[in-house]
Write a protein that holds these residues in place. Structure first.
Motif, PDB file in Angstrom:
ATOM      1  N   THR A 283       0.573  -1.129   0.083  1.00 52.23           N
ATOM      2  CA  THR A 283       0.141  -0.128   0.049  1.00 52.23           C
ATOM      3  C   THR A 283       0.944   1.382  -0.126  1.00 52.23           C
ATOM      4  O   THR A 283       0.369   2.336  -0.077  1.00 52.23           O
ATOM      5  CB  THR A 283      -0.923   0.084   1.305  1.00 52.23           C
ATOM      6  OG1 THR A 283      -0.278  -0.309   2.385  1.00 52.23           O
ATOM      7  CG2 THR A 283      -2.091  -0.913   1.082  1.00 52.23           C
ATOM      8  N   ARG A 392      -4.707  -2.470 -10.306  1.00 50.18           N
ATOM      9  CA  ARG A 392      -3.659  -2.407  -9.057  1.00 50.18           C
ATOM     10  C   ARG A 392      -4.045  -1.240  -8.118  1.00 50.18           C
ATOM     11  O   ARG A 392      -3.882  -1.533  -6.762  1.00 50.18           O
ATOM     12  CB  ARG A 392      -2.543  -1.322 -10.147  1.00 50.18           C
ATOM     13  CG  ARG A 392      -1.151  -1.352  -9.384  1.00 50.18           C
ATOM     14  CD  ARG A 392      -0.114  -0.596 -10.471  1.00 50.18           C
ATOM     15  NE  ARG A 392       1.130   0.199  -9.636  1.00 50.18           N
ATOM     16  CZ  ARG A 392       1.987  -0.643  -9.078  1.00 50.18           C
ATOM     17  NH1 ARG A 392       2.061  -1.877  -9.145  1.00 50.18           N
ATOM     18  NH2 ARG A 392       2.677   0.021  -8.454  1.00 50.18           N
ATOM     19  N   ASP A 393      -4.648  -0.187  -8.778  1.00 46.57           N
ATOM     20  CA  ASP A 393      -5.084   0.711  -7.855  1.00 46.57           C
ATOM     21  C   ASP A 393      -6.357   0.177  -6.783  1.00 46.57           C
ATOM     22  O   ASP A 393      -6.324   0.593  -5.434  1.00 46.57           O
ATOM     23  CB  ASP A 393      -5.564   2.128  -8.304  1.00 46.57           C
ATOM     24  CG  ASP A 393      -5.516   3.255  -7.626  1.00 46.57           C
ATOM     25  OD1 ASP A 393      -4.522   3.379  -6.904  1.00 46.57           O
ATOM     26  OD2 ASP A 393      -6.587   4.386  -7.932  1.00 46.57           O
ATOM     27  N   ARG A 396      -5.125  -2.023  -3.926  1.00 47.96           N
ATOM     28  CA  ARG A 396      -4.466  -1.382  -3.046  1.00 47.96           C
ATOM     29  C   ARG A 396      -5.381  -0.570  -2.101  1.00 47.96           C
ATOM     30  O   ARG A 396      -5.476  -0.734  -0.805  1.00 47.96           O
ATOM     31  CB  ARG A 396      -3.448  -0.459  -3.520  1.00 47.96           C
ATOM     32  CG  ARG A 396      -2.252  -0.887  -3.998  1.00 47.96           C
ATOM     33  CD  ARG A 396      -1.584  -0.129  -5.128  1.00 47.96           C
ATOM     34  NE  ARG A 396      -1.771   1.424  -4.900  1.00 47.96           N
ATOM     35  CZ  ARG A 396      -0.752   2.023  -4.299  1.00 47.96           C
ATOM     36  NH1 ARG A 396       0.109   1.338  -3.991  1.00 47.96           N
ATOM     37  NH2 ARG A 396      -1.095   3.241  -4.088  1.00 47.96           N
ATOM     38  N   LYS A 397      -6.514   0.086  -2.620  1.00 53.23           N
ATOM     39  CA  LYS A 397      -7.428   0.747  -1.885  1.00 53.23           C
ATOM     40  C   LYS A 397      -8.192  -0.228  -1.048  1.00 53.23           C
ATOM     41  O   LYS A 397      -8.533   0.120  -0.046  1.00 53.23           O
ATOM     42  CB  LYS A 397      -8.214   1.364  -2.798  1.00 53.23           C
ATOM     43  CG  LYS A 397      -7.749   2.714  -3.271  1.00 53.23           C
ATOM     44  CD  LYS A 397      -8.643   3.631  -4.184  1.00 53.23           C
ATOM     45  CE  LYS A 397      -7.747   4.995  -4.578  1.00 53.23           C
ATOM     46  NZ  LYS A 397      -8.377   5.470  -5.666  1.00 53.23           N
TER      47      LYS A 397
ATOM     48  N   GLU B 289       2.705   6.989  -1.211  1.00 51.15           N
ATOM     49  CA  GLU B 289       1.866   6.097  -1.633  1.00 51.15           C
ATOM     50  C   GLU B 289       1.401   6.513  -3.215  1.00 51.15           C
ATOM     51  O   GLU B 289       1.227   5.699  -3.903  1.00 51.15           O
ATOM     52  CB  GLU B 289       0.589   6.687  -0.868  1.00 51.15           C
ATOM     53  CG  GLU B 289      -0.812   5.655  -0.948  1.00 51.15           C
ATOM     54  CD  GLU B 289      -1.359   6.348  -2.384  1.00 51.15           C
ATOM     55  OE1 GLU B 289      -1.908   5.419  -3.138  1.00 51.15           O
ATOM     56  OE2 GLU B 289      -1.697   7.616  -2.296  1.00 51.15           O
ATOM     57  N   GLN B 290       1.464   7.848  -3.494  1.00 49.60           N
ATOM     58  CA  GLN B 290       1.325   8.409  -4.826  1.00 49.60           C
ATOM     59  C   GLN B 290       2.415   7.901  -5.906  1.00 49.60           C
ATOM     60  O   GLN B 290       2.054   7.574  -7.143  1.00 49.60           O
ATOM     61  CB  GLN B 290       1.438   9.755  -4.951  1.00 49.60           C
ATOM     62  CG  GLN B 290       0.324  10.464  -3.992  1.00 49.60           C
ATOM     63  CD  GLN B 290      -0.789  11.531  -4.633  1.00 49.60           C
ATOM     64  OE1 GLN B 290       0.060  12.484  -5.676  1.00 49.60           O
ATOM     65  NE2 GLN B 290      -1.946  11.570  -4.499  1.00 49.60           N
ATOM     66  N   THR B 293       1.671   4.500  -7.264  1.00 52.48           N
ATOM     67  CA  THR B 293       0.534   4.381  -8.069  1.00 52.48           C
ATOM     68  C   THR B 293       1.092   4.291  -9.483  1.00 52.48           C
ATOM     69  O   THR B 293       0.227   4.006 -10.364  1.00 52.48           O
ATOM     70  CB  THR B 293      -0.660   5.072  -8.000  1.00 52.48           C
ATOM     71  OG1 THR B 293       0.185   6.574  -8.182  1.00 52.48           O
ATOM     72  CG2 THR B 293      -1.067   5.342  -6.447  1.00 52.48           C
TER      73      THR B 293
END
Lengths: 417, 417
Positions: A283, A392-393, A396-397, B289-290, B293
């Motif tokens: 994460t 992918r996103d 993680r969320k 975190e960003q 991504t």
């Protein structure tokens, strides 16, 4: 009155996609709460012909028609002119409106241009809806069994006008009638179709209360709406249905209305003064970052380590080299050490860890979507393995949401923490 | 084809005001750019009778009808069923869609409930619009001179479907005509009104290409749009205008189209094989975190420490107690140590740090919006002080963007890194 309501927004900027029709959302939400049935939204541009056609269509299917936009001073503002000509009603100057327009220009010390007088024109015989935050007054008019409400487009003018003047006018139309009460129940960890399958007989048989499922962001909500003359009876109906539903799917239930998993878990941590730290691989800091968006977390969030690389896992977080070699970074054993070690290093009551494969490529011989979440406290260290699908996103969320959910369960189980 | 387009959104949640019709805005904005005329938006609930009535009305006034919503697995998803029965077209199973639905359930290891098969049904003879981010495929169908486009309701599914599949299909319909070419230029660190003032004469005098500024998230973009029969001439017009603009405001320019500061800086790190780690107080993990991504960051992002509390700053990140005592956690000195220490601890080429006051309360005698960003590399440690305005969330997000911008400048300056 059995209402069939339609909201017509007038404005080319809506059809060009320059702005979103937030007025329709605001009015719809208010109307739903008031017990009005909204069946259609329509948007037309600043074009008299097409607006007239939209009015004709609305007249065949709706008995309350609410217009927003097109009441301003410029040439392309033509809502009331079009309605006036269509209903054969005169436009007359409203003296109060005219006085307040003149007053405005005096106050800002600017000359009033002629086209501003146009804003004081209203449909003859209409009930005036005052504009406390702008110049163009709103109107309400009944003609041939249909109620027409006209309000300006800017939300800063429309919203107070609706709440203070249109709403009471509309409620009077309804007269004595049923109270409507809604309740939103929130679920996590169960799909929309599964939830519906589990509740199929209830959903099929719904009349009062009604049940409306809505899915989004990996969560499902149910909106229950009850109607009754007595508010207490409506509440009672909601309570009973909620009990029936949660007897079946209560395991996945986590809260009411607009709360979030994050908010719920943070509330409990703050309430019980339990500090937390995180070790995040998969994460990348998302868990701690999200926690810091909730007000008041600084008293419980100590911080954490983002251990994206194995070298950081080993050197900063003290994960054993044998663990990385024998089990891999994406393993229950690694999640266990990550959670226990960050708890000790950051001197917090709870340590939580996230490791897994977000994709697009598999890792450590584990397929995309494999996720391990570790939770370490004085009471117990638990490790959970998840198989998640999606981007992918999304993986993680959803992992962060699962982490919150598992934390809540941990706090419920270990009440002595 | 002279287009008369109507967008029909289907979903009771829209009529209840639970969500705003952002799909209509997105599609309208795309259509305007493509040269389609949108004359109406309509919203109906999950009700076959009223949806049918809306279709009948649309058929009298529109020749391109775009539907969103109602393609899901549940009983109240009835868009394609209603259209099929109204147009006398069969629904048939699309094998590709069915395979990908089955694949999804296999992947998440969950039993597929029967109603999910419904999502693979499509209008016979329609052109399939692939759903890359969900299960229900979209459709395009021509019947009696009218084009029907069906797309799912969730924006995360509808938007990529529109951009990748519906848009090319619709452009083909338009056929031979002027080529429309757009280019988006992105700026950071300059306000919209300043940018507009600097380009006032160009914006006022625009005809072809046109210039449309748009501000959001602390950035400003300019969309240049040129029309010409020859694509090469349209490109030439865009090149010339871009040069004129960037001769004035090129200092703030950082990229094209839908790129981001994050993407740009990550591209450069990956290209030059420069590793990075972060020490985040203010931003709580948002920077790392960003970064995660972005695809491919695992080769350059080592990880970092989220040092939300002073105890973690001191114990895990080795910030000197004197620094916290004499300068405070929100200080240039603290930012400097944070950046230098995380670089050393994580063994990375660059260390970046964020400390500051996001609000709502001042901290360490520093007002809300005070932010220090440190960047440490072999070449140099730099510390930047910023004064940002806005909400708690806005300050944190803008800090990360500034961090990316400063990183880019650091990489430009120190080419030997």
């Amino acid at each position: 009155m059995n209402t069939k309501t339609e909201i017509i927004a007038v404005g080319s900027e809506l059809l060009l996609g320059q702005i979103v029709n937030s007025n329709a959302q605001f009015i719809s939400s208010e109307l739903a709460e008031m017990g009005f049935n909204t069946y259609y939204h329509t948007v037309t541009g600043d074009n008299a012909g097409r607006l007239k056609a939209a009015i004709e269509t609305a007249q065949t299917r709706s008995n309350v028609i609410i217009f927003t936009g097109g009441l301003g001073p410029t040439k392309d503002d033509l809502t009331k002119e079009t309605i006036a000509s269509h209903l054969h009603v005169q436009l007359v100057t409203d003296n109060d409106a005219m006085a307040s327009i003149e007053d405005y220009f005096k106050k800002v010390n600017r000359a009033m241009s002629e086209n501003n007088r146009k804003q004081a024109l209203v449909l003859e015989g209409s009930h005036i809806l005052k504009n406390d935050t702008g110049m163009a007054p709103g109107m309400a008019l009944e003609a041939d069994g249909i109620v027409y409400i006209l309000m300006p487009g800017p939300p800063s003018e429309m919203r107070p006008m609706f709440s203070n003047y249109a709403r009471p006018y509309l409620l009077e139309l309804l007269g004595e009638q049923e109270k409507i009460m809604s309740r939103v129940l929130r679920y996590f960890g169960i799909g929309e179709s599964q939830l519906e399958a589990d509740l199929e007989d209830l959903i099929d048989g719904q009349t009062n209360p009604t049940i409306a499922p809505l899915a989004g962001d990996g969560e499902v909500t149910l909106r229950l709406t009850a109607r009754h003359k007595e508010a207490t009876t409506a509440t009672q109906l909601l309570n009973e249905l909620e009990q029936t539903i949660n007897a079946r799917v209560g395991d996945y239930f986590y809260g009411y209305e607009s709360t979030s998993l994050l908010q719920e878990v943070t509330d409990r941590l703050i309430e019980r003064k339990i500090t937390i730290s995180s070790a995040e691989s998969l994460t990348g800091g998302l868990f701690s970052e999200q926690l810091t968006t909730v007000k008041g977390t600084s008293s419980v969030l100590k911080g954490g380590i983002v251990c994206y690389s194995n070298s950081v896992k080993q050197n900063l977080l003290n994960v054993k080299p044998e663990t990385l070699e024998n089990h891999g970074a994406v393993s229950g054993q690694c999640a266990k050490e990550m959670a226990e070690n960050i708890r000790r290093l950051a001197e917090s009551d709870i340590g939580i860890s996230f490791t897994g494969v977000a994709g697009p490529e598999p890792m450590d011989n584990q397929p995309v979507g494999t996720v391990y979440i570790g939770i370490a406290s004085e009471a117990q260290t638990e490790v959970h393995e998840l198989k998640l699908a999606g981007s992918r996103d999304g993986i993680r969320k959803r992992s962060v949401k699962y982490g919150c959910r598992l934390l809540m369960k941990h706090l419920e189980k270990h009440t002595a923490l």
